[in-house]
Design a protein around this motif. Sequence first.
Motif, PDB file in Angstrom:
ATOM      1  N   ASP A  72       0.764  -1.243   0.000  1.00 29.69           N
ATOM      2  CA  ASP A  72       0.000   0.000   0.000  1.00 29.69           C
ATOM      3  C   ASP A  72       0.800   1.303   0.000  1.00 29.69           C
ATOM      4  O   ASP A  72       0.365   2.282  -0.609  1.00 29.69           O
ATOM      5  CB  ASP A  72      -0.977   0.000   1.180  1.00 29.69           C
ATOM      6  N   PRO A  73       1.963   1.400   0.658  1.00 30.35           N
ATOM      7  CA  PRO A  73       2.624   2.711   0.735  1.00 30.35           C
ATOM      8  C   PRO A  73       3.320   3.171  -0.538  1.00 30.35           C
ATOM      9  O   PRO A  73       3.680   4.350  -0.644  1.00 30.35           O
ATOM     10  CB  PRO A  73       3.659   2.522   1.859  1.00 30.35           C
ATOM     11  N   ALA A  74       3.541   2.273  -1.493  1.00 31.16           N
ATOM     12  CA  ALA A  74       4.304   2.671  -2.680  1.00 31.16           C
ATOM     13  C   ALA A  74       4.090   1.677  -3.811  1.00 31.16           C
ATOM     14  O   ALA A  74       3.839   0.495  -3.567  1.00 31.16           O
ATOM     15  CB  ALA A  74       5.798   2.765  -2.346  1.00 31.16           C
ATOM     16  N   ILE A  75       4.219   2.178  -5.043  1.00 33.05           N
ATOM     17  CA  ILE A  75       4.043   1.358  -6.239  1.00 33.05           C
ATOM     18  C   ILE A  75       5.252   1.572  -7.142  1.00 33.05           C
ATOM     19  O   ILE A  75       5.547   2.711  -7.535  1.00 33.05           O
ATOM     20  CB  ILE A  75       2.757   1.749  -7.004  1.00 33.05           C
ATOM     21  N   VAL A  76       5.958   0.497  -7.473  1.00 35.36           N
ATOM     22  CA  VAL A  76       7.117   0.608  -8.352  1.00 35.36           C
ATOM     23  C   VAL A  76       6.644   0.560  -9.803  1.00 35.36           C
ATOM     24  O   VAL A  76       5.946  -0.368 -10.218  1.00 35.36           O
ATOM     25  CB  VAL A  76       8.141  -0.497  -8.057  1.00 35.36           C
ATOM     26  N   THR A  77       7.018   1.575 -10.558  1.00 36.24           N
ATOM     27  CA  THR A  77       6.601   1.751 -11.950  1.00 36.24           C
ATOM     28  C   THR A  77       7.826   1.665 -12.860  1.00 36.24           C
ATOM     29  O   THR A  77       8.949   1.505 -12.378  1.00 36.24           O
ATOM     30  CB  THR A  77       5.933   3.132 -12.119  1.00 36.24           C
ATOM     31  N   LEU A 101       6.210   5.311  -7.162  1.00 37.93           N
ATOM     32  CA  LEU A 101       5.129   6.249  -6.879  1.00 37.93           C
ATOM     33  C   LEU A 101       4.816   6.128  -5.391  1.00 37.93           C
ATOM     34  O   LEU A 101       4.340   5.093  -4.926  1.00 37.93           O
ATOM     35  CB  LEU A 101       3.895   5.901  -7.717  1.00 37.93           C
ATOM     36  N   ILE A 102       5.095   7.183  -4.642  1.00 40.25           N
ATOM     37  CA  ILE A 102       4.851   7.178  -3.207  1.00 40.25           C
ATOM     38  C   ILE A 102       3.388   7.510  -2.953  1.00 40.25           C
ATOM     39  O   ILE A 102       2.875   8.521  -3.433  1.00 40.25           O
ATOM     40  CB  ILE A 102       5.762   8.178  -2.474  1.00 40.25           C
ATOM     41  N   ALA A 103       2.739   6.649  -2.198  1.00 34.84           N
ATOM     42  CA  ALA A 103       1.309   6.783  -1.960  1.00 34.84           C
ATOM     43  C   ALA A 103       1.029   7.752  -0.812  1.00 34.84           C
ATOM     44  O   ALA A 103       1.946   8.265  -0.158  1.00 34.84           O
ATOM     45  CB  ALA A 103       0.712   5.414  -1.652  1.00 34.84           C
ATOM     46  N   GLN A 104      -0.236   7.970  -0.568  1.00 29.51           N
ATOM     47  CA  GLN A 104      -0.698   8.769   0.566  1.00 29.51           C
ATOM     48  C   GLN A 104      -1.743   7.925   1.297  1.00 29.51           C
ATOM     49  O   GLN A 104      -2.855   7.727   0.793  1.00 29.51           O
ATOM     50  CB  GLN A 104      -1.306  10.083   0.081  1.00 29.51           C
ATOM     51  N   MET A 105      -1.380   7.392   2.467  1.00 30.80           N
ATOM     52  CA  MET A 105      -2.247   6.461   3.176  1.00 30.80           C
ATOM     53  C   MET A 105      -3.446   7.183   3.786  1.00 30.80           C
ATOM     54  O   MET A 105      -3.328   8.294   4.304  1.00 30.80           O
ATOM     55  CB  MET A 105      -1.459   5.739   4.261  1.00 30.80           C
ATOM     56  N   TYR A 106      -4.591   6.501   3.727  1.00 31.16           N
ATOM     57  CA  TYR A 106      -5.831   7.111   4.217  1.00 31.16           C
ATOM     58  C   TYR A 106      -5.946   7.043   5.736  1.00 31.16           C
ATOM     59  O   TYR A 106      -6.249   8.039   6.386  1.00 31.16           O
ATOM     60  CB  TYR A 106      -7.027   6.401   3.579  1.00 31.16           C
ATOM     61  N   ARG A 107      -5.668   5.884   6.327  1.00 31.13           N
ATOM     62  CA  ARG A 107      -5.868   5.709   7.757  1.00 31.13           C
ATOM     63  C   ARG A 107      -4.693   6.285   8.551  1.00 31.13           C
ATOM     64  O   ARG A 107      -3.528   6.044   8.236  1.00 31.13           O
ATOM     65  CB  ARG A 107      -6.055   4.225   8.107  1.00 31.13           C
ATOM     66  N   VAL A 140       4.738   5.251   5.030  1.00 28.99           N
ATOM     67  CA  VAL A 140       5.338   5.893   3.859  1.00 28.99           C
ATOM     68  C   VAL A 140       6.795   6.256   4.139  1.00 28.99           C
ATOM     69  O   VAL A 140       7.681   6.028   3.307  1.00 28.99           O
ATOM     70  CB  VAL A 140       4.515   7.130   3.453  1.00 28.99           C
ATOM     71  N   THR A 141       7.073   6.778   5.334  1.00 25.84           N
ATOM     72  CA  THR A 141       8.432   7.196   5.678  1.00 25.84           C
ATOM     73  C   THR A 141       9.407   6.034   5.606  1.00 25.84           C
ATOM     74  O   THR A 141      10.492   6.140   5.013  1.00 25.84           O
ATOM     75  CB  THR A 141       8.457   7.813   7.082  1.00 25.84           C
ATOM     76  N   SER A 142       9.044   4.910   6.216  1.00 26.11           N
ATOM     77  CA  SER A 142       9.962   3.771   6.228  1.00 26.11           C
ATOM     78  C   SER A 142      10.193   3.226   4.833  1.00 26.11           C
ATOM     79  O   SER A 142      11.296   2.748   4.512  1.00 26.11           O
ATOM     80  CB  SER A 142       9.434   2.675   7.162  1.00 26.11           C
ATOM     81  N   HIS A 143       9.194   3.303   3.961  1.00 30.64           N
ATOM     82  CA  HIS A 143       9.387   2.829   2.600  1.00 30.64           C
ATOM     83  C   HIS A 143      10.269   3.773   1.798  1.00 30.64           C
ATOM     84  O   HIS A 143      11.109   3.326   1.005  1.00 30.64           O
ATOM     85  CB  HIS A 143       8.033   2.623   1.916  1.00 30.64           C
ATOM     86  N   VAL A 144      10.105   5.075   1.972  1.00 28.56           N
ATOM     87  CA  VAL A 144      10.988   6.017   1.287  1.00 28.56           C
ATOM     88  C   VAL A 144      12.433   5.767   1.709  1.00 28.56           C
ATOM     89  O   VAL A 144      13.354   5.744   0.874  1.00 28.56           O
ATOM     90  CB  VAL A 144      10.574   7.471   1.583  1.00 28.56           C
ATOM     91  N   GLN A 145      12.657   5.541   2.995  1.00 28.92           N
ATOM     92  CA  GLN A 145      14.010   5.261   3.474  1.00 28.92           C
ATOM     93  C   GLN A 145      14.548   3.983   2.857  1.00 28.92           C
ATOM     94  O   GLN A 145      15.725   3.917   2.460  1.00 28.92           O
ATOM     95  CB  GLN A 145      14.002   5.165   5.003  1.00 28.92           C
ATOM     96  N   PHE A 146      13.694   2.961   2.732  1.00 26.71           N
ATOM     97  CA  PHE A 146      14.130   1.720   2.107  1.00 26.71           C
ATOM     98  C   PHE A 146      14.471   1.938   0.646  1.00 26.71           C
ATOM     99  O   PHE A 146      15.517   1.486   0.158  1.00 26.71           O
ATOM    100  CB  PHE A 146      13.038   0.650   2.242  1.00 26.71           C
ATOM    101  N   HIS A 147      13.611   2.640  -0.087  1.00 28.36           N
ATOM    102  CA  HIS A 147      13.869   2.878  -1.504  1.00 28.36           C
ATOM    103  C   HIS A 147      15.155   3.673  -1.704  1.00 28.36           C
ATOM    104  O   HIS A 147      15.926   3.408  -2.638  1.00 28.36           O
ATOM    105  CB  HIS A 147      12.685   3.614  -2.135  1.00 28.36           C
ATOM    106  N   GLN A 148      15.404   4.637  -0.827  1.00 29.75           N
ATOM    107  CA  GLN A 148      16.651   5.391  -0.917  1.00 29.75           C
ATOM    108  C   GLN A 148      17.855   4.490  -0.690  1.00 29.75           C
ATOM    109  O   GLN A 148      18.888   4.640  -1.347  1.00 29.75           O
ATOM    110  CB  GLN A 148      16.631   6.528   0.098  1.00 29.75           C
TER     111      GLN A 148
END
Length: 288
Positions: free
Chosen positions: A84-89, A94-100, A107-115
Amino acid sequence: MTNTWGCDSDTGVLRDVALRTPEHFRWFGANAVAKESLRKGIAFDQTRAAEQHRGFVAAFEDAGVTVHMTEADSTLQYSVYTRDPAIVTPWGVLIAQMYREQRRGEVTSHVQFHQSIDLPIWNWVTAGSLEGGDVHLIKPGVAAIGVSGNRTSNEGAAQAKAWFEAEGWECRLVPIAEHFLHLDLLISMVNERLALVCTEVLEDDVVDWLAGHGIEAVPTSYKEAMRLACNCLSLGNDRVISSAEAGDVNARLRALGITVYDPELTMFTLAGGGPRCLSQPLKRDPQG
């Protein structure tokens, strides 16, 4: 696609996937499926969840997929659902915006992982909510985004749609009822010519649209969708990861020549997420 990472479809041969261990996973009323499990008095079992997740990882390893474990966070109970937090294209992530509110920190932890793996950010949703379970790369040049109005809002979907179209892709918005959580409870790609489709729920024009792109629907029912039986992950080369609970659906796929890995995943499907929800593809062989 980027030199190291990228996916131009949901069905190319999967080479790398991001998962997260479930040591901090607990059930709460995060969605309609989880609420129903709690209402019925079904008990969450942490030991069983850990065992089932190890079986899930083993299925990837047996299929030759490299598994990347992202860093767990004790404050993020549902972060095991890495979809849910990100989609690899093809152009980056593509970094998502979580609703709940309980899931926004993912999102933060996934951005750190992708970096950490040098996976570039393509775009970042800002106009509203958008979650990865609603984004489908149907085939190179064609995407679909489910829109329930909350998990993925009209504004977030429209923003992502414009980005896909700017890259020359067709992108269809598919309205869904809120209690279905995400589009991947109703559609999951199997291979480049087959998809699990909840034909009892989706409008005929959506099924016809898929057929127009050469994709045949393998029908599933409303009850199967709510048990996450329509939620599978394509591994490419006519292989999928499903769950043991989706026995009838798995039999249909095998009858069509599909190899099905089916680990038991009850501790996750009863909380609202199946194999597709539990995985974030990082690299697939390009099909375009």
